[in-house]
Design a protein around this motif. Structure first.
Motif, PDB file in Angstrom:
ATOM      1  N   ARG A 179      28.057  30.461 -31.381  1.00 42.45           N
ATOM      2  CA  ARG A 179      28.453  30.574 -29.967  1.00 42.45           C
ATOM      3  C   ARG A 179      27.242  30.690 -29.059  1.00 42.45           C
ATOM      4  O   ARG A 179      27.202  30.103 -27.966  1.00 42.45           O
ATOM      5  CB  ARG A 179      29.374  31.789 -29.792  1.00 42.45           C
ATOM      6  N   GLN A 235      25.702  27.301 -28.794  1.00 39.09           N
ATOM      7  CA  GLN A 235      26.519  26.446 -27.939  1.00 39.09           C
ATOM      8  C   GLN A 235      26.311  26.795 -26.473  1.00 39.09           C
ATOM      9  O   GLN A 235      26.208  25.912 -25.610  1.00 39.09           O
ATOM     10  CB  GLN A 235      27.987  26.600 -28.323  1.00 39.09           C
ATOM     11  N   ALA A 236      26.229  28.121 -26.198  1.00 37.80           N
ATOM     12  CA  ALA A 236      26.033  28.554 -24.815  1.00 37.80           C
ATOM     13  C   ALA A 236      24.675  28.118 -24.284  1.00 37.80           C
ATOM     14  O   ALA A 236      24.538  27.697 -23.116  1.00 37.80           O
ATOM     15  CB  ALA A 236      26.178  30.076 -24.734  1.00 37.80           C
ATOM     16  N   SER A 237      23.624  28.220 -25.144  1.00 39.18           N
ATOM     17  CA  SER A 237      22.290  27.814 -24.696  1.00 39.18           C
ATOM     18  C   SER A 237      22.208  26.303 -24.485  1.00 39.18           C
ATOM     19  O   SER A 237      21.469  25.825 -23.607  1.00 39.18           O
ATOM     20  CB  SER A 237      21.253  28.257 -25.728  1.00 39.18           C
ATOM     21  N   THR A 238      22.989  25.545 -25.270  1.00 41.40           N
ATOM     22  CA  THR A 238      22.995  24.095 -25.104  1.00 41.40           C
ATOM     23  C   THR A 238      23.660  23.692 -23.799  1.00 41.40           C
ATOM     24  O   THR A 238      23.218  22.765 -23.091  1.00 41.40           O
ATOM     25  CB  THR A 238      23.741  23.440 -26.284  1.00 41.40           C
ATOM     26  N   GLN A 239      24.732  24.416 -23.451  1.00 40.79           N
ATOM     27  CA  GLN A 239      25.461  24.094 -22.231  1.00 40.79           C
ATOM     28  C   GLN A 239      24.771  24.594 -20.979  1.00 40.79           C
ATOM     29  O   GLN A 239      25.083  24.137 -19.880  1.00 40.79           O
ATOM     30  CB  GLN A 239      26.874  24.686 -22.306  1.00 40.79           C
TER      31      GLN A 239
END
Length: 243
Positions: A235, A238-242
């Protein structure tokens, strides 16, 4: 397989998956034998009557309450000294199980104490030090929840665990060091047990069953904690990618 080999979480998960069915089956069988021996084969005590059978739950619970903190203390050394990657996982997974055993020991001790001592509770050394152990378990669990960073939480919990380990010899020897309402040790003592074999054998079977129960629950809890951390990592990625 050595502890070094189990340092790899993936390898540990495979190891846990193989062992859990065997541990679960062995725990169920041993608990069934222990309960049968405790409830139906063991005789009533000549003084305490049938109330003595609370002992078969109370004493193993009390032993496991201290043993689990001992396991957490070794894990704390693994975190602070040896930097073992699964040490904090083991400590965190063990804390709720240890708290449950300690709570069970306190409750069954109170139920046993009422007909024997005429009171559910007495602020004597043994009972008070076990209550402190229960509060320390709750404190460790609260600490893990309060600190978001697992590394910082692991170090703080490890230090608190090692400090709390000083309470274990106080619990064990409190009945020898102070004049206490609690009866002295009758199983683990110099000179051997003072309990009749008809009561001692079922007690030891229940102690072994409780120990296996702890190992089973601990293994399952460690597996769940590893999976939970992997989900958390995914998670965060994913958050850092977004972002």
């Amino acid at each position: 397989m050595s502890l070094i080999d189990l340092a790899n979480p993936t390898r540990f998960l495979r190891f846990a998956e193989r062992l859990l069915p065997w541990f679960t089956g062995a725990t169920a069988i041993l608990l069934a034998i222990g309960l049968q021996q405790s409830l139906f084969a063991a005789p009533d005590d000549y003084q305490q009557g049938a109330t003595v059978k609370i002992m078969f739950i109370h004493v193993p619970s009390a032993w496991l309450a201290m043993f689990v903190w001992g396991v957490m203390s070794v894990a704390a050394l693994g975190t602070l000294v040896w930097k073992h990657p699964l040490a904090d996982v083991a400590a965190k997974a063990a804390a709720p199980i240890g708290a449950a055993f300690t709570f069970l020991a306190l409750v069954t001790g109170s139920l046993w104490g009422r007909p024997m001592w005429g009171t559910y509770w007495e602020w004597d050394a043994r009972l008070t030090s076990v209550l402190i152990l229960f509060l320390m378990y709750l404190g460790i669990m609260a600490l893990w929840r309060a600190v978001d960073d697992p590394t910082r939480a692991a170090r703080a919990a490890a230090i608190l665990t090692l400090v709390g380990a000083l309470n274990l010899p106080i619990i064990k020897f409190s009945v020898d060091w102070w004049n206490t309402l609690h009866q002295p040790a009758s199983v683990i003592r110099i000179g051997g047990p003072t309990i009749h074999p008809s009561l001692l054998v079922p007690l030891l079977i229940m102690a072994l069953a409780f120990s296996l129960l702890f190992l089973t629950l601990h293994l399952a809890a460690m597996r769940n904690e590893i999976l939970r951390r992997r989900v958390r990592t995914l998670r965060l990625m994913q958050a850092s990618t977004q972002a």
